[in-house]
Design a protein around this motif. Sequence first.
Motif, PDB file in Angstrom:
ATOM      1  N   GLU B 152       0.798  -1.172   0.061  1.00 35.38           N
ATOM      2  CA  GLU B 152       0.129   0.075  -0.128  1.00 35.38           C
ATOM      3  C   GLU B 152       1.048   1.258   0.164  1.00 35.38           C
ATOM      4  OE1 GLU B 152      -3.133   0.512  -0.377  1.00 35.38           O
ATOM      5  OE2 GLU B 152      -4.304  -1.183   0.148  1.00 35.38           O
ATOM      6  N   GLY B 153       0.406   2.241  -0.686  1.00 33.23           N
ATOM      7  CA  GLY B 153       1.186   3.522  -0.665  1.00 33.23           C
ATOM      8  C   GLY B 153       2.465   3.708  -1.441  1.00 33.23           C
ATOM      9  N   ALA B 154       2.641   2.623  -2.234  1.00 35.62           N
ATOM     10  CA  ALA B 154       3.888   2.541  -3.226  1.00 35.62           C
ATOM     11  C   ALA B 154       3.756   3.539  -4.183  1.00 35.62           C
ATOM     12  CB  ALA B 154       4.187   1.152  -3.638  1.00 35.62           C
ATOM     13  N   ALA B 155       2.340   4.043  -4.785  1.00 40.77           N
ATOM     14  CA  ALA B 155       2.112   4.793  -5.987  1.00 40.77           C
ATOM     15  C   ALA B 155       2.717   6.139  -5.574  1.00 40.77           C
ATOM     16  CB  ALA B 155       0.741   4.707  -6.195  1.00 40.77           C
ATOM     17  N   ASP B 156       2.979   6.854  -6.849  1.00 46.16           N
ATOM     18  CA  ASP B 156       3.358   8.352  -6.519  1.00 46.16           C
ATOM     19  C   ASP B 156       2.271   9.098  -7.199  1.00 46.16           C
ATOM     20  OD1 ASP B 156       3.879   8.584  -9.372  1.00 46.16           O
ATOM     21  OD2 ASP B 156       5.929   8.607  -9.302  1.00 46.16           O
ATOM     22  N   LYS B 157       2.498  10.521  -7.229  1.00 46.56           N
ATOM     23  CA  LYS B 157       1.406  11.451  -7.404  1.00 46.56           C
ATOM     24  C   LYS B 157       0.810  11.278  -9.000  1.00 46.56           C
ATOM     25  CE  LYS B 157       2.279  14.698  -3.511  1.00 46.56           C
ATOM     26  NZ  LYS B 157       3.361  15.688  -3.201  1.00 46.56           N
ATOM     27  N   SER B 158       1.860  10.751  -9.714  1.00 44.71           N
ATOM     28  CA  SER B 158       1.602  10.756 -11.110  1.00 44.71           C
ATOM     29  C   SER B 158       0.393   9.743 -11.590  1.00 44.71           C
ATOM     30  CB  SER B 158       2.792  10.318 -12.028  1.00 44.71           C
ATOM     31  OG  SER B 158       2.880   9.046 -11.762  1.00 44.71           O
ATOM     32  N   VAL B 159      -0.019   8.755 -10.538  1.00 46.42           N
ATOM     33  CA  VAL B 159      -0.993   7.856 -11.012  1.00 46.42           C
ATOM     34  C   VAL B 159      -2.542   8.437 -10.784  1.00 46.42           C
ATOM     35  CG1 VAL B 159      -1.827   5.450 -10.295  1.00 46.42           C
ATOM     36  CG2 VAL B 159       0.493   6.082 -10.112  1.00 46.42           C
ATOM     37  N   PRO B 160      -3.174   8.493 -12.032  1.00 46.13           N
ATOM     38  CA  PRO B 160      -4.497   8.870 -11.860  1.00 46.13           C
ATOM     39  C   PRO B 160      -5.356   7.985 -10.690  1.00 46.13           C
ATOM     40  CG  PRO B 160      -3.903   8.360 -13.999  1.00 46.13           C
ATOM     41  CD  PRO B 160      -2.939   7.910 -13.326  1.00 46.13           C
ATOM     42  N   PRO B 161      -6.370   8.608 -10.159  1.00 41.35           N
ATOM     43  CA  PRO B 161      -7.200   8.031  -9.290  1.00 41.35           C
ATOM     44  C   PRO B 161      -8.088   6.851  -9.827  1.00 41.35           C
ATOM     45  CG  PRO B 161      -8.004  10.100  -9.668  1.00 41.35           C
ATOM     46  CD  PRO B 161      -6.759  10.037 -10.515  1.00 41.35           C
ATOM     47  N   GLY B 162      -8.348   5.815  -8.840  1.00 41.29           N
ATOM     48  CA  GLY B 162      -9.080   4.648  -9.472  1.00 41.29           C
ATOM     49  C   GLY B 162      -8.490   3.557 -10.173  1.00 41.29           C
ATOM     50  N   LEU B 163      -7.055   3.537 -10.159  1.00 38.49           N
ATOM     51  CA  LEU B 163      -5.816   2.231 -10.517  1.00 38.49           C
ATOM     52  C   LEU B 163      -5.780   1.735  -9.515  1.00 38.49           C
ATOM     53  CD1 LEU B 163      -4.039   4.361 -13.166  1.00 38.49           C
ATOM     54  CD2 LEU B 163      -5.881   2.402 -13.552  1.00 38.49           C
ATOM     55  N   HIS B 164      -5.556   0.238  -9.715  1.00 41.53           N
ATOM     56  CA  HIS B 164      -4.967  -0.667  -8.802  1.00 41.53           C
ATOM     57  C   HIS B 164      -3.862  -0.037  -7.813  1.00 41.53           C
ATOM     58  CE1 HIS B 164      -3.769  -4.169  -6.659  1.00 41.53           C
ATOM     59  NE2 HIS B 164      -4.909  -4.767  -6.923  1.00 41.53           N
ATOM     60  N   ASN B 166      -1.199  -1.525  -7.048  1.00 39.36           N
ATOM     61  CA  ASN B 166       0.129  -1.992  -7.807  1.00 39.36           C
ATOM     62  C   ASN B 166       0.567  -0.936  -8.900  1.00 39.36           C
ATOM     63  OD1 ASN B 166      -0.046  -4.009  -5.715  1.00 39.36           O
ATOM     64  ND2 ASN B 166      -1.049  -5.549  -7.560  1.00 39.36           N
ATOM     65  N   VAL B 167      -0.459  -0.297  -9.463  1.00 38.07           N
ATOM     66  CA  VAL B 167       0.181   0.633 -10.409  1.00 38.07           C
ATOM     67  C   VAL B 167       0.863   1.766  -9.601  1.00 38.07           C
ATOM     68  CG1 VAL B 167      -0.423   2.350 -12.383  1.00 38.07           C
ATOM     69  CG2 VAL B 167      -1.710   0.205 -11.897  1.00 38.07           C
ATOM     70  N   VAL B 168       2.169   1.897  -9.734  1.00 34.95           N
ATOM     71  CA  VAL B 168       3.016   2.917  -9.000  1.00 34.95           C
ATOM     72  C   VAL B 168       3.479   4.275  -9.585  1.00 34.95           C
ATOM     73  CG1 VAL B 168       3.443   1.247  -7.087  1.00 34.95           C
ATOM     74  CG2 VAL B 168       4.976   1.365  -9.234  1.00 34.95           C
ATOM     75  N   ARG B 169       3.536   4.286 -10.820  1.00 37.67           N
ATOM     76  CA  ARG B 169       3.808   5.364 -11.740  1.00 37.67           C
ATOM     77  C   ARG B 169       3.069   5.570 -13.089  1.00 37.67           C
ATOM     78  NH1 ARG B 169       8.978   6.714 -13.262  1.00 37.67           N
ATOM     79  NH2 ARG B 169       9.107   4.315 -14.143  1.00 37.67           N
ATOM     80  N   TYR B 170       2.804   6.761 -13.630  1.00 33.56           N
ATOM     81  CA  TYR B 170       1.986   6.683 -14.599  1.00 33.56           C
ATOM     82  C   TYR B 170       2.713   7.722 -15.581  1.00 33.56           C
ATOM     83  CZ  TYR B 170      -1.693   8.129 -17.706  1.00 33.56           C
ATOM     84  OH  TYR B 170      -3.041   8.343 -18.798  1.00 33.56           O
ATOM     85  N   HIS B 171       2.710   7.760 -16.965  1.00 30.27           N
ATOM     86  CA  HIS B 171       3.373   8.609 -17.880  1.00 30.27           C
ATOM     87  C   HIS B 171       2.427   8.873 -19.085  1.00 30.27           C
ATOM     88  CE1 HIS B 171       6.020  10.504 -20.636  1.00 30.27           C
ATOM     89  NE2 HIS B 171       5.594   9.892 -21.501  1.00 30.27           N
ATOM     90  N   GLU B 172       2.391   9.974 -19.583  1.00 30.40           N
ATOM     91  CA  GLU B 172       1.496  10.387 -20.649  1.00 30.40           C
ATOM     92  C   GLU B 172       2.264  11.402 -21.604  1.00 30.40           C
ATOM     93  OE1 GLU B 172      -2.692  11.099 -19.632  1.00 30.40           O
ATOM     94  OE2 GLU B 172      -3.126  11.570 -21.662  1.00 30.40           O
ATOM     95  N   SER B 173       2.308  11.142 -22.796  1.00 36.02           N
ATOM     96  CA  SER B 173       2.598  12.335 -23.677  1.00 36.02           C
ATOM     97  C   SER B 173       2.324  12.362 -24.755  1.00 36.02           C
ATOM     98  CB  SER B 173       4.334  12.144 -23.543  1.00 36.02           C
ATOM     99  OG  SER B 173       4.766  11.086 -23.886  1.00 36.02           O
ATOM    100  N   GLY B 174       2.632  13.260 -25.710  1.00 33.23           N
ATOM    101  CA  GLY B 174       2.253  13.393 -27.238  1.00 33.23           C
ATOM    102  C   GLY B 174       1.836  14.675 -27.712  1.00 33.23           C
ATOM    103  N   HIS B 175       1.312  14.632 -28.871  1.00 36.02           N
ATOM    104  CA  HIS B 175       0.938  15.893 -29.471  1.00 36.02           C
ATOM    105  C   HIS B 175      -0.159  15.640 -30.623  1.00 36.02           C
ATOM    106  CE1 HIS B 175       4.870  15.275 -31.677  1.00 36.02           C
ATOM    107  NE2 HIS B 175       4.036  15.158 -32.597  1.00 36.02           N
ATOM    108  N   GLY B 176      -0.715  16.856 -30.879  1.00 34.76           N
ATOM    109  CA  GLY B 176      -1.922  16.694 -31.861  1.00 34.76           C
ATOM    110  C   GLY B 176      -2.965  15.906 -31.510  1.00 34.76           C
TER     111      GLY B 176
END
Lengths: 159, 749
Positions: B152-164, B166-176
Amino acid sequence: MSKMHITTTVNGDDVEFLCDPRETLLDVLRDRLGLTGAKEGCGTGDCGACSVTLDGRLVCSCLVLGAEAEGKRIGTIEGMAKGEDLHPLQKKFIEHAALQCGICTPGILVATEALLKKNPDPSETEVRYWLAGNLCRCTGYDKIIRAVLETAADMREAS
Amino acid sequence: MALDSLKSEGFKQVGTRPDRPDGFDKVTGRAKFGADATAPGMLHAAIVRSPHAHARITRIDTSKAEALTGVKGVVTRADFATGLKGENWNILENVMAGDTALYDGHAVAAVAATSPLIARDAAKLIEVEYEILPHVTDVDEAMAEGAPVIREGAADKSVPPGLHPNVVRYHESGHGDVDKGFAEADLVIEDHFRTEATHQGYIEPHACLATLGGDGKGELWCCTQGHWNVQKICSALLGLETSQLRVTASEIGGGFGGKTTVFIEPVALALSRKTNKPVKLVMSRSEVFRATGPTSSTSMDVKIGMKKDGTITAAQGVFRLQGGAFPGAPCEFTAMCAFAPYALKNVHQVGYDVIANRPKQAAYRAPGSPMAAFAVESVIDELCGQLGLDPIETRLKNASKRGTKASFGPTFDQIGLVETLEAAKAHPHYSAPLKPGQGRGISCGFWFNHGGETAVSLALSEDGTAQLAVGTPDIGGSRASMALMAAEELGIPYENIRVTIADTATLGYNEVSHGSRVTYASGLATIEAARDAVKKLCARAAAKWGIPEDAVKWENGCAVPSGPNAGDFDPLPIDQITKRMGATGGPIVGHFEATPEGAGVSFATHIVDAEVDPETGKTSVVRYTVVQDAGKAIHPTYVEGQFQGGAAQGIGWALNEEYIYGEDGRLQNAVFLDYRIPVASDLPMIDTVIVEVPNPGHPYGVRGVGETSICPPLAAIANAVSAAAGVRLHELPMSPPRILTALEKQRDG
């Protein structure tokens, strides 16, 4: 557990040592005789980094017990060069950059020397199958195979 | 880097292929690797490891082990620092379990004894009681509702709410706008891909020799890609002052990213402190597989839209990476590398870092990038196939070039992707006829490359030779490249340079040998240190001649007047200056310390021919060609070696290598016999083409070459298999059983 007294020769020199019956020949070479040229990459005979010869036969020293060396002749990488002069295989490996990290190199050189003694004119396929028990993770084997084939050709020409 | 310091031609030594300086040591068995060191009175250590994938440790009884004759000390988690945070806590928890074992192979205690056999016997006498907990090892299962929570509590602030959890980091990028882009496409293909974890597979297991006293002063010898990093982490884990621990890097028997962190070093130090004796600790091969970093396993979805003429209109990817029981799976690298080869108006990528009951992942050669290339380049191949387009022409049409806004944000400077594609197209391999049953595959690949903190010192000797001290372990012949660059600048023979990998007490901080940074960053620092020494040499000549320092220049290893107005003096060779160093101002040492940030990105294009045996499902790689941009090849033979080695590791990853877990969460194949890396008889010769599009961020134009070579092979082989067997494999490795299943499925319609 009491130790066993073993009498053998290593690279032509008379050597005696005491070893635990459970110790491998590789353990003895590295830990008791200070010959660290043979490497332990797996301990299960899969990687060939510990290749030595025993009465001229190529073996994985991690699969041989130290006690089994009694009365036998052991050949290791430390005995491959003669004085200042490198073996032609050693020279060619440097020239061709047939090593990157170098951890598999002693085993591959010992194995290859054994091959060329048995078969001075191996095909590429024969070299590849002979060395299939010697893992190299750095080179993709290309430069190793070329170095072996070229050395074999040089040695045939010189003899 | 000022442009006037750039040198692109007229090299006298750079680009030649001399013997490596450490060649003699490495072919005679003289070179000292991690396990080759000894110390008087040395003890040997062994580690007790969890046989369970996930279990609470309820009791550790060391009394029987301690009673064994020859046992000198036992350590558990209680013997390490407390109150650590962030990555230091993660590393300590991985090095020695706290109250919970998180994977099969997780260390729980260690013992030091007077011989390796006694240490091993003693380890068996340490009694550990476990309360087994539910486990999960698969990435998709670990993210699913109801999966056991690793922590519990291993996730950082990048993870959107509602995920398990065990999802501890999240990345999103792109354009257009990808939806708009997909609407413009003539064909859109979306597919799901999976890759299993693979191990770096270096032949040298982790090994170290530690000495630490009650006075807090220590010495550590170990095989590592970066000894300053080892110093920093071990000091934190043991509660030492950083400068009081001196770390010396042994010769290193391969690393590929896997030796960029610590596993056994803090344990050996703790045992040494407890016993007041030097302690040697060497991992077995199965310990290496079970408890050191493999790469991440992945689950990926990639969608690409293409027009009939081959123009890519939009690309989108979701990349889920399982990185063991701790945060750190390189999901952002996977996402950022995925579409980097292509100039895209509309692109969107998402990465998930997922924890599970497996060993903590470690970097493996271009961490995260090869898996992305597998998925993306497979989809591009499908699109080309269905639209009847040539795979190289289509990639050329979409290729990133100077000025392209990269899929991950920045705008590319001078890059060499187009040049690698053109060279691949022109290579005889691309147009060679195929035999029946064979197929040809193409793939591109990308890696960022890296600079990082670097310090180098170059001291001149009285005879005019030079001692170069660098801080980046030589993992594949880098001493040769360093010596070439120093010799080039000093104008002295290559053989007159002695290159040493200095210990942590000798130079300022040097980042790990990773990110393909050594020839780039240590190379740049070597050039600048040599230029610093040259400036000092010129000053001595100026003083001797009684002319201003700027009236002297350096040519062919001699100080000479910079022009006719400077005066008429005979060239003053380096050894004439150095032999009088003491009397003319003291030792001459050039040095350079910086964090170079101009590591040029690197691209490659691979061509592979494969043959699939329909009876057994076995794939043979029959021809392989690597084309890669090196910027400037300092020692071309070692550049070729990096290309070939990366391709070979990629072939293993594509066809054979995988971590196999049982239902019980235990690793099933922790030996080289069952975890099969390519052997000599598995591979063909690997042809190489070195493309040189100079990197403006290095004085000679160098780009790192070590990592990019493993990015294209997974997809290139998958594309060749698809062409050869007529079935598309979406999961790696493409082992014979998987190919047979795919062929049967196709036969059954």
